[in-house]
Scaffold this active site. Structure first.
Site, PDB file in Angstrom:
ATOM      1  N   TRP A  98      -8.059   8.294   4.180  1.00 54.71           N
ATOM      2  CA  TRP A  98      -9.077   8.699   5.148  1.00 54.71           C
ATOM      3  C   TRP A  98      -9.933   9.870   4.680  1.00 54.71           C
ATOM      4  CZ3 TRP A  98      -8.048  13.711   5.817  1.00 54.71           C
ATOM      5  CH2 TRP A  98      -6.721  14.145   5.708  1.00 54.71           C
ATOM      6  N   ALA A 130      -8.011   3.315   5.637  1.00 53.95           N
ATOM      7  CA  ALA A 130      -7.168   4.018   6.602  1.00 53.95           C
ATOM      8  C   ALA A 130      -7.660   3.769   8.017  1.00 53.95           C
ATOM      9  CB  ALA A 130      -7.172   5.515   6.299  1.00 53.95           C
ATOM     10  N   GLU A 146      -3.312   6.550  -7.632  1.00 55.29           N
ATOM     11  CA  GLU A 146      -3.849   7.915  -7.594  1.00 55.29           C
ATOM     12  C   GLU A 146      -3.160   8.591  -6.431  1.00 55.29           C
ATOM     13  OE1 GLU A 146      -5.354  11.048  -6.481  1.00 55.29           O
ATOM     14  OE2 GLU A 146      -7.097   9.924  -5.778  1.00 55.29           O
ATOM     15  N   GLU A 194       1.850  19.644  -0.847  1.00 50.84           N
ATOM     16  CA  GLU A 194       0.399  19.545  -0.797  1.00 50.84           C
ATOM     17  C   GLU A 194      -0.060  19.995   0.592  1.00 50.84           C
ATOM     18  OE1 GLU A 194      -2.886  16.331  -2.402  1.00 50.84           O
ATOM     19  OE2 GLU A 194      -0.983  15.609  -1.611  1.00 50.84           O
TER      20      GLU A 194
END
Length: 485
Positions: free
Chosen positions: A158, A184, A258, A389
């Protein structure tokens, strides 16, 4: 969509399968929420397993003809896709800002970046060159040609709803593959708007299919279990990436991943401080920190740590935080309530372990999924936000003393997507760049993303590369023919 005015009601909201807009087999819908107001923007079709198989059927029916389509024809269509995105840039940017929350400035930058993948792969489509060589024994000639890998499942996040889609669709189409895009559920409208542009550009029915679903696991599994599907390209969290890799292994499907990042931003004493601050603002605050490439851990050498911390806090404190669609907004809301709760918990944990808040530190008391842009110093090594993260507007600063210590700190993570290094000593910059375990290095720069460069990470940050010629080869298989003449 030629007008610059955005009409949400005009954006397609049904599944795009075989060149047609369809309701889901179950008739179910998914609400799309504006993160700045927490209000409903629209609803989109909620795809079932039955819809997923129909999408594979459509991609399969279009596959042979698209693979045989002349490279120049594919190139011209992709170039037209680029031109249409540029034509509708203002409208698409507003759409992204509304459903994602990012500032309009960031959204406009994303559209320019996203469109460039279509232009780049329009140029690459005519450059899928083969090879010819003589076997070392001299007994045979070896001819190598690159053929489309086949039907591809493209799963996008998203945070960059346009760019992550075009970064996958562009090379897939250039290579001659048909595909199924699963965006998403937080930001599906952008994907459907792009699908409409692809059809307008002349992409044949079935070449690109788009599904939104609230049951991502079931739908993705059904697609990956179909023997006609030969490629998975995923951008998202490392946790989900691992699950998809395990599933893809059952059918030995070609995978590009990724995944997550935990980017270090290293500032040495000899760095140009003005450049380092500007770079930090880009690397941290682009997209409100909701980027896998966002600077996550700031490591600053002791001699400049106080100045860097003070100046960064001043800049971040001055940011205008508001609804992303409003002119002048520099930092919009996070994407949803869960994102705010995660960022808040990471900041609270750091503070509980001794971190000092220079600015920000909490969610303001207002409607919308906002979190104040934050700078923390004296961050403990065991603070959770150094290992996870953050995906939000929080900059934790840690002091280091030596070059060796900086490298050790930068590498103290399972991730290896991107790293930022600031120094006026070119030899040091290149030396540290070689030692840092990362797929990409921004040396005296706050931005690495470029359609002409191979984007991707090492360690738990992924497999393969996107962008550049490397991204095109991800959607091909090398076939060699051994012969004599």
């Amino acid at each position: 969509m030629a007008s610059t005015e955005l009409n949400i009601a005009a954006i397609p909201t049904d599944l795009f399968i075989g060149g047609a807009w369809r309701a889901s087999a179950t008739g179910k819908r998914i609400d799309v929420i504006d993160p700045a107001t927490e209000s409903r923007l629209a609803s989109v079709a909620d795809a079932s397993v039955e819809d997923a198989i129909q999408a594979v059927d459509a991609a399969d029916q279009a596959a042979k003809a698209w693979a045989k389509t002349a490279p120049r024809v594919r190139s011209d269509i992709l170039r037209r896709c680029y031109e249409l995105m540029i034509r509708d840039a203002e409208k698409l940017a507003k759409l992204i800002s509304l459903e994602n929350g990012k500032s309009l400035t960031d959204a406009k930058g994303e559209i320019a970046y996203a469109a460039e993948f279509f232009r780049w792969y329009a140029e690459e489509a005519v450059r899928i060159n083969g090879e010819i060589s003589i076997a070392p024994s001299g007994m045979a000639r070896t001819l190598v040609q690159y053929q489309p890998v086949g039907i591809s499942l493209l799963i996008t996040p998203w945070n960059f709803p346009a760019a992550m889609a075009t970064r996958k669709i562009g090379p897939a189409l250039a290579a001659g593959c048909t595909c199924i895009l699963k965006p998403a559920t937080e930001t599906p409208l952008t994907a459907y708007a792009i699908a409409a542009l692809l059809a307008e550009a002349g992409v044949p029915a079935g070449v690109v299919n788009v599904l939104t679903t609230s049951t991502a696991g079931k739908v993705s599994n059904a697609i990956l279990e179909d023997p006609r599907v030969r490629k998975l390209s995923f951008t998202g969290s490392t946790e989900v990436g691992r699950i998809l890799l395990r599933k893809a292994a059952d059918s030995v499907i070609n995978c590009s991943m990724e995944l997550g990042g935990n980017a270090p931003f290293v500032v040495f004493d000899d760095a140009d401080m003005d450049a380092a601050i500007e770079g930090a603002m880009i690397a941290k605050m682009r997209n409100g920190g909701e980027a896998c490439t966002a600077a996550n851990r700031f490591y600053v050498q002791r001699g400049v740590a106080a100045e860097f911390s003070r100046r960064l806090a001043e800049r971040i404190a001055a940011l205008v935080v508001d609804d992303g669609i409003k002119p002048g907004t520099q930092c919009g809301p996070l994407v949803n309530k869960a994102a705010v709760e995660k960022v808040a918990s990471l900041v609270d944990d750091a503070v509980a372990k001794g971190a000092k808040v220079l600015t920000g530190g909490n969610a303001p008391g207002r409607v919308g999924y906002f979190f104040q842009p934050t700078v923390l110093t004296d961050v403990s090594p065991d603070a959770d936000l150094l290992g996870e993260e953050i995906f939000g507007p929080v900059a934790p600063i840690v002091v280091f003393d030596t070059e060796e210590q900086a490298i050790e700190l930068a590498n103290a993570t399972e991730y290896g997507l991107v790293a930022y290094i600031y120094t006026s000593d070119l030899a040091r910059g290149l030396r540290v760049s070689e030692m840092v375990e990362s797929g990409m290095i921004a040396l005296n720069r706050g931005l690495v993303s470029d359609p002409a460069a191979p984007f991707g990470g090492v360690k738990q940050s992924g497999l393969g590369r996107e962008g550049a010629h490397h991204g095109l080869l991800e959607f091909t298989e090398a076939k060699y023919i051994s012969t004599n003449w």
